[in-house]
Design an enzyme around this catalytic site. Structure first.
Site, short mmCIF file in Angstrom:
data_model
loop_
_atom_site.label_atom_id
_atom_site.label_comp_id
_atom_site.label_asym_id
_atom_site.label_seq_id
_atom_site.Cartn_x
_atom_site.Cartn_y
_atom_site.Cartn_z
N LYS A 67 2.23 -3.17 7.46
CA LYS A 67 2.50 -3.37 6.04
C LYS A 67 3.93 -2.96 5.70
O LYS A 67 4.61 -3.61 4.88
CB LYS A 67 1.51 -2.61 5.18
N THR A 121 0.82 -1.21 0.00
CA THR A 121 0.00 0.00 0.00
C THR A 121 0.85 1.25 0.00
O THR A 121 2.00 1.24 0.48
CB THR A 121 -0.90 0.01 1.25
N ASP A 122 0.28 2.35 -0.48
CA ASP A 122 0.98 3.65 -0.42
C ASP A 122 1.03 4.20 1.00
O ASP A 122 1.82 5.12 1.28
CB ASP A 122 0.32 4.66 -1.36
N GLU A 123 0.24 3.63 1.91
CA GLU A 123 0.20 4.18 3.27
C GLU A 123 1.51 3.98 4.03
O GLU A 123 1.75 4.64 5.04
CB GLU A 123 -0.97 3.57 4.05
N TYR A 181 -1.84 -0.26 11.10
CA TYR A 181 -1.99 -0.94 9.81
C TYR A 181 -0.80 -0.66 8.90
O TYR A 181 -0.13 -1.58 8.41
CB TYR A 181 -3.28 -0.51 9.11
#
Length: 359
Positions: free
Chosen positions: A162, A132-134, A158
Site C-alpha cells: 500500500k 491505510t494508516d498502516e 500488505y
C-alpha cells in the site's frame, strides 16, 4: 458518472450504497470478485439503473481504458486492494500484483484518458486513492498520532504494498500534474465487513461457540472508524480536497484489541445470552502475528480543519449498529463463511496454538 474500483468489497460496497442513497449520479462499479468481493453486499441495488457493475481486474489496463472511453467518468475512486495482513504474510505475491501493479495499470489508463479530455472536463477530473494508516508503521504508547507528514515505515507485505501504491499516486501528480487525492484511514468496522477481521470474526465465532482468538497479549491498539463515517470523508475529499494532498481519516477511538473483544462479548451477553456463562469464556490467546504493529493512531485534524469533516459516530454508537447488523443478517454471514474463507481460517489458525496462562 463516477468509476469505483473494488466496489463489491467491504468499504467499497458501503461507499457505493451510501453514494446512491444521497445522489442520483451513476456509479460504474468495477470489481474482480475475489474472496472479499461479494455482490450480495449490493443486493439492494438490483435493478437500479444508476448502478452498473462490471467484473474485471485493475491489472487489465486495456479493459479499464475501454470502460473509461465508453462511460467517460468524471472521477475514479480507487478502493480495489488486497487488504489482510495475515494473508500478505502467507502469500505476498497477490498483494504486490494487485496493490502495486494494479494501481500502476489503473493510473496509466486513467492518465491517458484524462490527458485526452476537453479542457473543462480535464480540470474537473479527480483520481481518489484510498489507503491505510498502516503505511506509517507502528507507534509507541506515548507517541503522537500519525499525521500526513509522518514518515512511511511499513512493517508487513500488505502495508509495504500500500505504501508503494501511495508513492505511485503521489508521483503521478508531481510528474504529470495528474489530479490525485489520497486518503489514509484507520481501522474500519461496520456492515458487510469480511469475517476474517477482528470485529466480525469475534461476533461470528462467539455465536457459533468457537474460540475467540486473541493474538499475543491482545494489547495492540487501533483507532476505530465506522465505515459510514469513512464514506462521508471520501465524498468530502472528492468534492473539495486540494489536488495532490493527503488526508488522514480517523475515528478518534483508540482501543486495545482485547478491550474491543470484551465489549463485544458483553454486548452479546445482553443481546443473545448463552445458556450458561459469558462469551468471554471463549477467549483464547494464540501465538502473535509476525511483526505485529503495536499501535496505530490517526490525527484527523487536517481534514476537519480544511474540509469540515469529523466522524459522526462514537465507537459506542457505531459498534451498537454493527453488532445489531450482524445479528440481523445471519444469512449474509452464513453465505460468506463457506468455501475459500473456511480454508483460509483453517490455514491461518492451525499455525497458532493456544497460549496458556492468560486471562
Amino acid at each position: 458518472m463516477i468509476f469505483v474500483t473494488g466496489g463489491a468489497g467491504f468499504i467499497g460496497s458501503n461507499f457505493v450504497l451510501d453514494w446512491l442513497a444521497q445522489s442520483d449520479e451513476p456509479v460504474l462499479n468495477f470489481d474482480k470478485l475475489t474472496y472479499a468481493g461479494n455482490l450480495n453486499n449490493l443486493a439492494a441495488l438490483d435493478g437500479d439503473p444508476r448502478h452498473l457493475f462490471v467484473r474485471g481486474d485493475i491489472c487489465d489496463g486495456a479493459q479499464v481504458a475501454a470502460l473509461l472511453a465508453e462511460h467517460k467518468p468524471r472521477a475514479i475512486v480507487h478502493f480495489a486492494a488486497e487488504s489482510h495482513v495475515d494473508r500478505s504474510i502467507h502469500g505476498p505475491a497477490a498483494f504486490i500484483e494487485t496493490n502495486i501493479n494494479g494501481t500502476f495499470s489503473l493510473l496509466e489508463a486513467a492518465r491517458s484518458y484524462w490527458g485526452a479530455l476537453p479542457d473543462a472536463e480535464k480540470t474537473a477530473f479527480r483520481f481518489l486513492h484510498v489507503s491505510t494508516d498502516e503505511v506509517y508503521g507502528t507507534l509507541g504508547p506515548d507517541d503522537a498520532p500519525f499525521t500526513e507528514t509522518t514518515a512511511y515505515a511499513p512493517n508487513s507485505p500488505y502495508s509495504a504494498s500500500k505504501a508503494a501504491s501511495d508513492h505511485l499516486v503521489r508521483s503521478y501528480h508531481h510528474t504529470y500534474g495528474f489530479p490525485t487525492l489520497t486518503t489514509n484511514c484507520s481501522n474500519n468496522y461496520g456492515p458487510y465487513h469480511f469475517p476474517e477481521k477482528l470485529i466480525p470474526l469475534i461476533i461470528a465465532n462467539a455465536r457459533a461457540g468457537k474460540p475467540l482468538p486473541i493474538y499475543g497479549d491482545g494489547r495492540q491498539v487501533r483507532d476505530w472508524l465506522y465505515v459510514g463515517d469513512h464514506c462521508a470523508a471520501i465524498r468530502r475529499v472528492l468534492e473539495a480536497g486540494r489536488l495532490g494532498e493527503v488526508y488522514n481519516v480517523g475515528g478518534w477511538n483508540e482501543m486495545a484489541n482485547i478491550d474491543v473483544v470484551h465489549l463485544l462479548c458483553d454486548m452479546l451477553d445482553g443481546l443473545e445470552p448463552k445458556a450458561s456463562g459469558s462469551y468471554r469464556d471463549q477467549i483464547t490467546y494464540v501465538t502473535d502475528r509476525p511483526g505485529h504493529d503495536r499501535r496505530y493512531a490517526i490525527d484527523a485534524r487536517k481534514i476537519e480543519r480544511e474540509l469540515g469533516w469529523k466522524p459522526a459516530e462514537t465507537f459506542e454508537t457505531g459498534i451498537k449498529k454493527t453488532v445489531r447488523w450482524y445479528l440481523d443478517n445471519q444469512d449474509w454471514v452464513s453465505n460468506i463463511q463457506s468455501g475459500d474463507y473456511l480454508k483460509w481460517v483453517e490455514k491461518n489458525y492451525e499455525q497458532r496454538k493456544a497460549v496458556k496462562g492468560k486471562a
